[in-house]
Design an enzyme around this catalytic site. Structure first.
Site, PDB file in Angstrom:
ATOM      1  NE  ARG A  56       2.758   2.291  -6.730  1.00 61.72           N
ATOM      2  CZ  ARG A  56       2.899   3.129  -5.737  1.00 61.72           C
ATOM      3  NH1 ARG A  56       4.068   3.709  -5.526  1.00 61.72           N
ATOM      4  NH2 ARG A  56       1.894   3.398  -4.931  1.00 61.72           N
ATOM      5  CE  LYS A 198       0.329   3.611 -10.922  1.00 58.83           C
ATOM      6  NZ  LYS A 198      -0.805   4.461 -11.387  1.00 58.83           N
ATOM      7  CG  HIS A 217      -3.216   8.215  -9.891  1.00 59.68           C
ATOM      8  ND1 HIS A 217      -3.161   7.831  -8.576  1.00 59.68           N
ATOM      9  CD2 HIS A 217      -3.257   7.062 -10.610  1.00 59.68           C
ATOM     10  CE1 HIS A 217      -3.153   6.512  -8.492  1.00 59.68           C
ATOM     11  NE2 HIS A 217      -3.214   6.026  -9.716  1.00 59.68           N
ATOM     12  CB  SER A 235      -4.522   1.455  -4.631  1.00 59.40           C
ATOM     13  OG  SER A 235      -4.768   0.079  -4.741  1.00 59.40           O
ATOM     14  CE  LYS A 239      -7.204   5.437 -10.152  1.00 59.88           C
ATOM     15  NZ  LYS A 239      -6.710   4.618  -9.051  1.00 59.88           N
ATOM     16  CB  THR A 240     -10.395   0.006 -12.125  1.00 61.16           C
ATOM     17  OG1 THR A 240      -9.060   0.521 -12.154  1.00 61.16           O
ATOM     18  CG2 THR A 240     -10.587  -0.958 -13.274  1.00 61.16           C
ATOM     19  CG  ASP A 254      -4.095   4.121 -12.925  1.00 63.60           C
ATOM     20  OD1 ASP A 254      -4.709   4.391 -11.879  1.00 63.60           O
ATOM     21  OD2 ASP A 254      -2.875   3.943 -12.961  1.00 63.60           O
ATOM     22  NE  ARG A 319      -2.792  -3.542  -8.527  1.00 62.26           N
ATOM     23  CZ  ARG A 319      -3.269  -2.306  -8.499  1.00 62.26           C
ATOM     24  NH1 ARG A 319      -4.036  -1.863  -9.484  1.00 62.26           N
ATOM     25  NH2 ARG A 319      -2.984  -1.526  -7.474  1.00 62.26           N
TER      26      ARG A 319
END
Length: 531
Positions: A56, A198, A217, A235, A239-240, A254, A319
């Protein structure tokens, strides 16, 4: 300005070329290959390379300064103000640019699995693979729901268009601009697809607090007994990975909303970081990454299309974007009940935080507003050899258009109202800092999390950590005692004490940025140096 082509109605784009509306994955892959936008992996996933921008462009994100929303926006480095006249002029140029392209791809999609809080989104883009990314990422309406589709929000996506900073009021040729009043998003000068995802998350973060829904988030899953768990984290904190648990149904990886009736996913897909992805440790994500219909972003493959997930030569931020149904065990409809557990993840590269600790409601709000993790050279370009502490309020500062206290107060109220248990989990280092210690075992983390989520961990004895005020379990069956207390895992106790004291100081410095806006109980829960 209206358009005679229904595929771009409401966007202001008047296309001179062919428009491909709402194509499915096979057709989008065929167009992307025909146009030379990328290639297939040996397993059939589509590989795209995004060029200069592999993440980003935070410094190129703007919110339009409009009278209707001016007072409520959290202005600053995150939400830089773009004058309304500059946005209008740039939007006209981007619409003209899109209209002159020989081909455009559109997708009509939803964000928000709870229909009471759902928005309709129309994407207009120059690339088939970006359309496929959006189709994977957001909620795909049934075919009959597309008749007469009228978007609430429009994304004008022109990755090859370059803005002129001297004229357009932006910083570089890249610009991501959000107009809350006209409900329009401009993305130009970057091919990184995460900007599409996003930008809509930012929209949901704007809309939902006004409806008494907390946007988050976080990832979320649900157990067989209906017990919902939330996983906050920046990140690289897991989380994932941790929410994709074969023993629990995935709600989403997410972005979620928490209302008085339960939790709902904003999305219809997953966007997993796959650098050094392990088939053994993360079988569900690995399998989804190796199949047709998945979009791989900046993943390296050999001449035969065999991907090398250990290769970070293009970026460490590789990704995999796939529809959520590629994960075998998912929650029907992307919704579930009220959270029973709230987990805050941090990858502490200093190696001084416990692998798990129980938080009070006030501590949970403090850590939510702190949003701590520590990055190392192996996870982000431009970093030196030493870990660098990162604080991103609400675990998502770049996506917050409102003041962080708005979200913090909502979380504290929801935790108190519904009685959720709160945990801080360190997925970072143990036995020493990065370079000396070792990365926390995912098997240990999963075992501790399962004990927390099934309620057994709450029944053990806890001891207070002297540096951070955290309540650590004294003993957990199957887990070595020295792992539970981070100081015990360090051979050099004095080095641990110095490192922990240094991190305490960083927490104190960061707390000063929001201390004036929190309640007395949160102030009392703040991490501070011993007197």
């Amino acid at each position: 300005m209206s358009s005679p082509n229904p595929a771009v109605a409401g966007t202001g784009v008047s296309p001179n070329g062919e428009v491909h509306p709402n194509l499915t994955a096979p057709a989008l892959v065929a167009h992307a290959l025909r146009r030379g936008e990328g290639r297939l992996s040996a397993d059939g996933a589509f590989i795209a390379v995004t060029g200069q921008h592999t993440g980003r462009s935070v410094q190129d994100k703007f919110v339009v300064d409009e009278p209707e929303t001016r007072e409520a926006v959290w202005w600053g480095k995150i939400n830089q103000a773009l004058p309304a006249d500059k946005f209008a002029a740039l939007a006209t140029k981007v619409r003209t640019y899109l209209g002159q392209k020989a081909e455009l791809f559109t997708q009509d999609l939803h964000a928000g699995a709870d229909t009471a809080h759902q928005i309709r989104v129309r994407l207009v883009t120059t690339n088939a693979w970006h359309a496929m990314f959006a189709r994977n990422m957001f909620i795909r309406p049934e075919r009959d729901a597309l008749d007469g589709f009228a978007p609430d929000w429009t994304i004008l996506h022109a990755p090859e268009y370059e803005a002129d900073p001297a004229v357009d009021g932006c910083r570089t040729s890249t610009v991501i601009a959000l107009s809350l009043a006209t409900r329009t998003i401009l993305i130009a000068g970057t091919s990184y697809a995460g900007e599409v995802k996003k930008s809509i998350f930012t929209v949901m973060n704007w809309l939902l607090p006004a409806r008494d829904v907390l946007p988050m988030h976080c990832s979320a899953n649900v157990g067989k007994d209906g017990d919902v768990a939330l996983f906050f984290g920046l990140s690289g904190t897991g989380k994932t990975t941790l929410s994709s648990d074969p023993e629990r149904a995935l709600i989403g990886d997410d972005e979620h909303g928490w209302s008085d009736t339960g939790v709902f996913n904003f999305e219809g897909g997953c966007y997993a970081k796959v650098i050094k992805l392990s088939q053994e440790a993360e079988p569900q994500i690995w399998a989804a990454t190796h199949r047709f219909g998945t979009v791989l972003e900046n993943v390296v493959a050999d001449a035969d299309g065999v991907v090398d997930l250990d290769d970070g030569s293009l970026t460490e931020n590789t990704r995999s974007c796939y529809p959520i149904h590629y994960i075998p065990n998912t929650a029907p409809g992307g919704t579930a009940g009220l959270p029973k557990n709230v987990v805050m993840l941090t990858a502490d590269a200093f190696g001084v935080l416990p692998p798990i600790s129980k938080l009070s409601a006030a501590q949970a709000m403090y850590h939510f507003l702190s949003g701590y993790t520590a990055r190392v050279a192996g996870t982000e370009k431009g970093l030196g050899k030493e870990p660098q502490a990162t604080f991103s309020t609400c675990f998502g500062a770049p996506f917050l258009p409102r003041h962080p206290e708005v979200y913090g107060r909502m979380l504290q109220e929801l935790i108190g109202k519904h009685g959720a248990d709160c945990w801080l989990v360190n997925t970072g280092w143990s036995g020493g800092a990065y370079g000396t210690g070792s990365r926390m075992s995912i098997k240990v983390t999963r075992a501790l999390l399962r004990a927390a989520l099934d309620g057994s961990l709450a029944k053990v004895d806890f001891v207070r950590d002297p540096f951070f005020g955290l309540m650590m379990p004294k003993a957990v069956p199957g887990i070595p005692a020295e792992v539970l207390n981070p100081r015990d895992a360090w051979a050099d106790k004095a080095a641990y004490d110095r490192t922990a004291a240094n991190l305490v100081g960083l927490f104190e410095k960061n707390f000063a940025t929001f201390a004036g806006a929190v309640s007395e109980d949160v102030k009392a829960a703040a991490i501070r140096a011993a007197a």
